[in-house]
Design a protein around this motif. Structure first.
Motif, PDB file in Angstrom:
ATOM      1  N   ILE A  31       0.843  -1.208   0.000  1.00  0.00           N
ATOM      2  CA  ILE A  31       0.000   0.000   0.000  1.00  0.00           C
ATOM      3  C   ILE A  31       0.873   1.250   0.000  1.00  0.00           C
ATOM      4  CG2 ILE A  31      -1.703   1.312   1.323  1.00  0.00           C
ATOM      5  CD1 ILE A  31      -2.844  -1.336   2.306  1.00  0.00           C
ATOM      6  N   PHE A  32       1.964   1.202   0.772  1.00  0.00           N
ATOM      7  CA  PHE A  32       2.909   2.331   0.780  1.00  0.00           C
ATOM      8  C   PHE A  32       3.459   2.593  -0.619  1.00  0.00           C
ATOM      9  CE2 PHE A  32       7.472   3.382   0.819  1.00  0.00           C
ATOM     10  CZ  PHE A  32       7.393   4.682   1.291  1.00  0.00           C
ATOM     11  N   PHE A  33       3.833   1.543  -1.330  1.00  0.00           N
ATOM     12  CA  PHE A  33       4.342   1.693  -2.695  1.00  0.00           C
ATOM     13  C   PHE A  33       3.286   2.314  -3.618  1.00  0.00           C
ATOM     14  CE2 PHE A  33       7.459  -2.059  -2.049  1.00  0.00           C
ATOM     15  CZ  PHE A  33       8.437  -1.187  -1.613  1.00  0.00           C
ATOM     16  N   LEU A  34       2.059   1.810  -3.523  1.00  0.00           N
ATOM     17  CA  LEU A  34       0.989   2.310  -4.391  1.00  0.00           C
ATOM     18  C   LEU A  34       0.687   3.777  -4.113  1.00  0.00           C
ATOM     19  CD1 LEU A  34      -1.449  -0.751  -4.321  1.00  0.00           C
ATOM     20  CD2 LEU A  34       0.007  -0.006  -6.209  1.00  0.00           C
ATOM     21  N   ILE A  35       0.603   4.134  -2.837  1.00  0.00           N
ATOM     22  CA  ILE A  35       0.326   5.538  -2.477  1.00  0.00           C
ATOM     23  C   ILE A  35       1.470   6.433  -2.932  1.00  0.00           C
ATOM     24  CG2 ILE A  35       0.019   7.146  -0.554  1.00  0.00           C
ATOM     25  CD1 ILE A  35      -1.483   4.979   0.925  1.00  0.00           C
ATOM     26  N   SER A  36       2.702   5.964  -2.782  1.00  0.00           N
ATOM     27  CA  SER A  36       3.864   6.759  -3.193  1.00  0.00           C
ATOM     28  C   SER A  36       3.836   7.052  -4.686  1.00  0.00           C
ATOM     29  CB  SER A  36       5.157   6.022  -2.831  1.00  0.00           C
ATOM     30  OG  SER A  36       5.284   5.890  -1.436  1.00  0.00           O
ATOM     31  N   MET A  37       3.365   6.083  -5.479  1.00  0.00           N
ATOM     32  CA  MET A  37       3.283   6.288  -6.925  1.00  0.00           C
ATOM     33  C   MET A  37       2.126   7.194  -7.314  1.00  0.00           C
ATOM     34  SD  MET A  37       4.162   2.500  -8.469  1.00  0.00           S
ATOM     35  CE  MET A  37       3.990   3.066 -10.163  1.00  0.00           C
ATOM     36  N   ARG A  38       0.983   6.989  -6.672  1.00  0.00           N
ATOM     37  CA  ARG A  38      -0.222   7.710  -7.093  1.00  0.00           C
ATOM     38  C   ARG A  38      -0.388   9.070  -6.421  1.00  0.00           C
ATOM     39  NH1 ARG A  38      -4.089   4.855  -9.850  1.00  0.00           N
ATOM     40  NH2 ARG A  38      -3.629   2.659 -10.236  1.00  0.00           N
ATOM     41  N   GLN A  39      -0.050   9.151  -5.129  1.00  0.00           N
ATOM     42  CA  GLN A  39      -0.282  10.373  -4.372  1.00  0.00           C
ATOM     43  C   GLN A  39       1.000  11.084  -3.949  1.00  0.00           C
ATOM     44  OE1 GLN A  39      -3.337  11.543  -4.086  1.00  0.00           O
ATOM     45  NE2 GLN A  39      -4.167   9.710  -5.104  1.00  0.00           N
ATOM     46  N   VAL A  66       5.347  10.564  -2.449  1.00  0.00           N
ATOM     47  CA  VAL A  66       6.093   9.955  -1.351  1.00  0.00           C
ATOM     48  C   VAL A  66       5.665  10.516  -0.002  1.00  0.00           C
ATOM     49  CG1 VAL A  66       8.390   9.740  -0.332  1.00  0.00           C
ATOM     50  CG2 VAL A  66       8.076   9.365  -2.776  1.00  0.00           C
ATOM     51  N   ALA A  67       5.360  11.800   0.054  1.00  0.00           N
ATOM     52  CA  ALA A  67       4.942  12.402   1.321  1.00  0.00           C
ATOM     53  C   ALA A  67       3.676  11.747   1.847  1.00  0.00           C
ATOM     54  CB  ALA A  67       4.726  13.906   1.141  1.00  0.00           C
ATOM     55  N   ALA A  68       2.705  11.520   0.956  1.00  0.00           N
ATOM     56  CA  ALA A  68       1.467  10.858   1.357  1.00  0.00           C
ATOM     57  C   ALA A  68       1.747   9.418   1.768  1.00  0.00           C
ATOM     58  CB  ALA A  68       0.455  10.889   0.217  1.00  0.00           C
ATOM     59  N   GLY A  69       2.652   8.748   1.040  1.00  0.00           N
ATOM     60  CA  GLY A  69       3.008   7.376   1.383  1.00  0.00           C
ATOM     61  C   GLY A  69       3.644   7.281   2.761  1.00  0.00           C
ATOM     62  N   CYS A  70       4.533   8.219   3.077  1.00  0.00           N
ATOM     63  CA  CYS A  70       5.176   8.220   4.397  1.00  0.00           C
ATOM     64  C   CYS A  70       4.158   8.499   5.501  1.00  0.00           C
ATOM     65  CB  CYS A  70       6.285   9.264   4.431  1.00  0.00           C
ATOM     66  SG  CYS A  70       7.732   8.824   3.420  1.00  0.00           S
ATOM     67  N   GLY A  71       3.188   9.359   5.210  1.00  0.00           N
ATOM     68  CA  GLY A  71       2.135   9.625   6.182  1.00  0.00           C
ATOM     69  C   GLY A  71       1.330   8.374   6.484  1.00  0.00           C
ATOM     70  N   PHE A  72       0.965   7.647   5.433  1.00  0.00           N
ATOM     71  CA  PHE A  72       0.239   6.383   5.627  1.00  0.00           C
ATOM     72  C   PHE A  72       1.085   5.398   6.409  1.00  0.00           C
ATOM     73  CE2 PHE A  72       0.279   2.000   4.063  1.00  0.00           C
ATOM     74  CZ  PHE A  72      -0.949   1.558   4.566  1.00  0.00           C
ATOM     75  N   LEU A  73       2.362   5.275   6.059  1.00  0.00           N
ATOM     76  CA  LEU A  73       3.234   4.303   6.704  1.00  0.00           C
ATOM     77  C   LEU A  73       3.369   4.593   8.196  1.00  0.00           C
ATOM     78  CD1 LEU A  73       5.066   1.877   6.202  1.00  0.00           C
ATOM     79  CD2 LEU A  73       6.957   3.475   5.859  1.00  0.00           C
ATOM     80  N   ALA A  74       3.542   5.868   8.532  1.00  0.00           N
ATOM     81  CA  ALA A  74       3.661   6.227   9.948  1.00  0.00           C
ATOM     82  C   ALA A  74       2.409   5.837  10.714  1.00  0.00           C
ATOM     83  CB  ALA A  74       3.926   7.727  10.078  1.00  0.00           C
ATOM     84  N   ALA A  75       1.240   6.159  10.126  1.00  0.00           N
ATOM     85  CA  ALA A  75      -0.029   5.827  10.794  1.00  0.00           C
ATOM     86  C   ALA A  75      -0.192   4.310  10.916  1.00  0.00           C
ATOM     87  CB  ALA A  75      -1.195   6.424  10.009  1.00  0.00           C
ATOM     88  N   ALA A  76       0.179   3.569   9.865  1.00  0.00           N
ATOM     89  CA  ALA A  76       0.019   2.109   9.874  1.00  0.00           C
ATOM     90  C   ALA A  76       0.936   1.455  10.904  1.00  0.00           C
ATOM     91  CB  ALA A  76       0.306   1.552   8.488  1.00  0.00           C
ATOM     92  N   VAL A  77       2.191   1.885  10.951  1.00  0.00           N
ATOM     93  CA  VAL A  77       3.144   1.288  11.893  1.00  0.00           C
ATOM     94  C   VAL A  77       2.740   1.589  13.332  1.00  0.00           C
ATOM     95  CG1 VAL A  77       5.520   1.374  12.720  1.00  0.00           C
ATOM     96  CG2 VAL A  77       5.068   1.261  10.271  1.00  0.00           C
ATOM     97  N   ILE A  78       2.346   2.836  13.586  1.00  0.00           N
ATOM     98  CA  ILE A  78       1.915   3.198  14.936  1.00  0.00           C
ATOM     99  C   ILE A  78       0.673   2.414  15.336  1.00  0.00           C
ATOM    100  CG2 ILE A  78       0.974   5.069  16.355  1.00  0.00           C
ATOM    101  CD1 ILE A  78       2.803   6.985  14.787  1.00  0.00           C
ATOM    102  N   GLY A  79      -0.282   2.313  14.395  1.00  0.00           N
ATOM    103  CA  GLY A  79      -1.510   1.571  14.676  1.00  0.00           C
ATOM    104  C   GLY A  79      -1.250   0.100  14.964  1.00  0.00           C
ATOM    105  N   CYS A  80      -0.420  -0.516  14.121  1.00  0.00           N
ATOM    106  CA  CYS A  80      -0.094  -1.933  14.334  1.00  0.00           C
ATOM    107  C   CYS A  80       0.695  -2.125  15.623  1.00  0.00           C
ATOM    108  CB  CYS A  80       0.705  -2.470  13.149  1.00  0.00           C
ATOM    109  SG  CYS A  80      -0.254  -2.603  11.619  1.00  0.00           S
TER     110      CYS A  80
END
Length: 455
Positions: A106-114, A116-130
């Motif tokens: 998902i991080f890769f897909l978001i980084s391509m479509r939206q 890298v900044a959006a991808g890093c935001g998702f990754l931070a939220a996902a890692v913290i949540g998990c």
């Protein structure tokens, strides 16, 4: 008296804060020169070579390649960690690997479509949540086991926690590899073009390949499969991200801005300088900084590599505006409602163009060809039309003022309206279709007739 530096080698020189009004820097080598805060009104930089000095360009490319090698290492290590988790083969390990892989994908897909900044935001939220979910789950299990006196279960819990941590580290390391490869590729691309981007990504791929081979020897094919997949995806996505960042895709602005800031740090610097009426005709401007510069009526005709300069805070960031200023070819194009205030289109071909309600206040339009152009309701306060051709133009309700410069305008006839089906022959002046304006008559007429001016 204006200073003359024509043909001079001014690499690395400092002109910071100086008054260089009207100075001649034509054909100069100004790579690495510092013009921060300088007054350069009317200065001539035609055919000048700006940007990075060779030693800095070489150093930054080497740095980008080294960073790319480290990044390739990180991407393969991240994938290898996911592979190592699978080696044990128990159910919990498989769950962690699958969840980590999904998050990374998902991080890769978001980084391509939206971006890298959006991808890093998702990754931070996902890692913290998990992470929080894992802590809560471990706490619940630990409480349930209190008093059982079973040391084995405590060891099992610790093993599960370590696997979860390993999965999180694998995701973060792989994502970091993507960001660093992309940044390194953009840095190299800003200096040496797309070939450097390909070389940078290739270096990362070579290092990643070595790590994957090592993973096979250590843990077998099971560990190598995730390592290979993650490494390949990282390289593919980083190539896409870096290419978009290099060509200023707005979604990848974060990565491109970081790279541009690094590259332009030691390049020619015009930050906060006054370049009003300056001339950069055929100048080479790759990696040059124009942040917060005053660029009123600055000439960019045939300027080279302007798209690789730091123009983020100027009107040049708009690709369409930048293109028309460099080529000065506006014939048959539509610019209705555009804001072109304070630009330089001196000598431009604007014949048959539509400029309805276009803002051209304070612009330099000297000697431009406006034949048959539609200037209806155009805003033309303090606009310089001297020597321009307006024959056949449509000027109904155009917004000229007493400060609009019309001296020497070439005009045989004009129209007050645009042709329509109901009115195929709009109001023409002179009204007799066999007559034309004498030299200077059109300019005099516009100054005395309320039909033509807004005063």
């Amino acid at each position: 008296m204006a200073q003359n530096y024509r043909n001079a080698k001014l690499r690395g020189k400092s002109f910071k804060g100086q008054d260089l009004t009207g100075a001649d820097f034509s054909y100069c080598d100004i790579r690495g020169a510092d013009f921060t805060g300088a007054t350069l009104r009317g200065a001539n930089f035609s055919h000048a070579q700006a940007g990075l000095q060779r030693r800095w360009a070489f150093a930054l490319v080497i740095f980008a390649l080294l960073l790319s090698a480290v990044s390739g290492l990180l991407s393969a290590v991240g994938g290898s960690l996911l592979g190592f988790i699978l080696v044990d083969g128990n159910r919990q390990n498989v769950y962690v690997t699958v969840i980590s892989s999904i998050i990374l994908l998902i991080f890769f897909l978001i980084s391509m479509r939206q971006g890298v900044a959006a991808g890093c935001g998702f990754l931070a939220a996902a890692v913290i949540g998990c992470g929080l979910a894992a802590v809560v789950w471990a706490g619940i299990v630990a409480v349930a086991w209190i008093g059982t006196g079973t040391q084995t279960r405590v060891m099992e819990l610790a093993a599960v926690v370590s696997v979860v941590v390993t999965g999180a580290v694998a995701v973060i390391v792989s994502a970091t590899g993507l960001v660093l490869i992309s940044g390194a590729a953009v840095v190299a691309g800003l200096i040496a073009g797309l070939l450097a981007v390909a070389l940078t990504v290739s270096v990362a791929g070579a290092v990643a390949g070595v790590v994957v081979v090592g993973a096979v020897k250590i843990a077998g094919v099971v560990a190598a499969i995730p390592a290979s997949v993650v490494a390949i995806l990282t390289l593919v996505v980083s190539a896409d991200v870096s290419s978009r960042g290099l060509y200023q895709d707005e979604k990848q602005s974060w990565i491109s801005n970081l790279a541009l800031g690094l590259v332009t740090k030691h390049a020619t610097n015009f930050q906060e300088s006054d370049l009003t009426d300056a001339d950069f005709t055929q100048a080479r401007l790759k990696n040059t900084t124009f942040k917060k510069s005053i660029l009123a009526r600055t000439c960019w005709f045939q300027a080279k590599k302007l798209n690789l300069a730091d123009i983020r805070t100027t009107y040049l960031k708009d690709e369409k505006i930048r293109q028309l200023l460099v080529t000065k070819q506006l014939q048959n194009q539509n610019f209705d409602g555009w804001n072109l205030q304070g630009i330089n289109l001196q000598g431009a071909n604007i014949a048959d163009a539509s400029l309805v309600a276009t803002v051209l206040n304070e612009s330099n339009l000297q000697d431009a060809d406006f034949s048959r152009a539609n200037l209806t309701r155009a805003q033309l306060d303090r606009t310089d039309f001297r020597g321009a051709t307006l024959t056949g133009a449509y000027i109904g309700n155009w917004g000229i003022t007493p400060e609009t410069k019309l001296d020497g305008v070439k005009c045989e006839y004009i129209f007050l309206c645009v042709p329509t089906k109901d009115n195929p022959n709009p109001h023409r002046l002179p009204s007799n279709w066999e007559e034309t304006f004498e030299d200077g008559e059109f300019t005099q007429f516009t100054r005395t007739s309320s039909k033509f001016s807004t005063i």
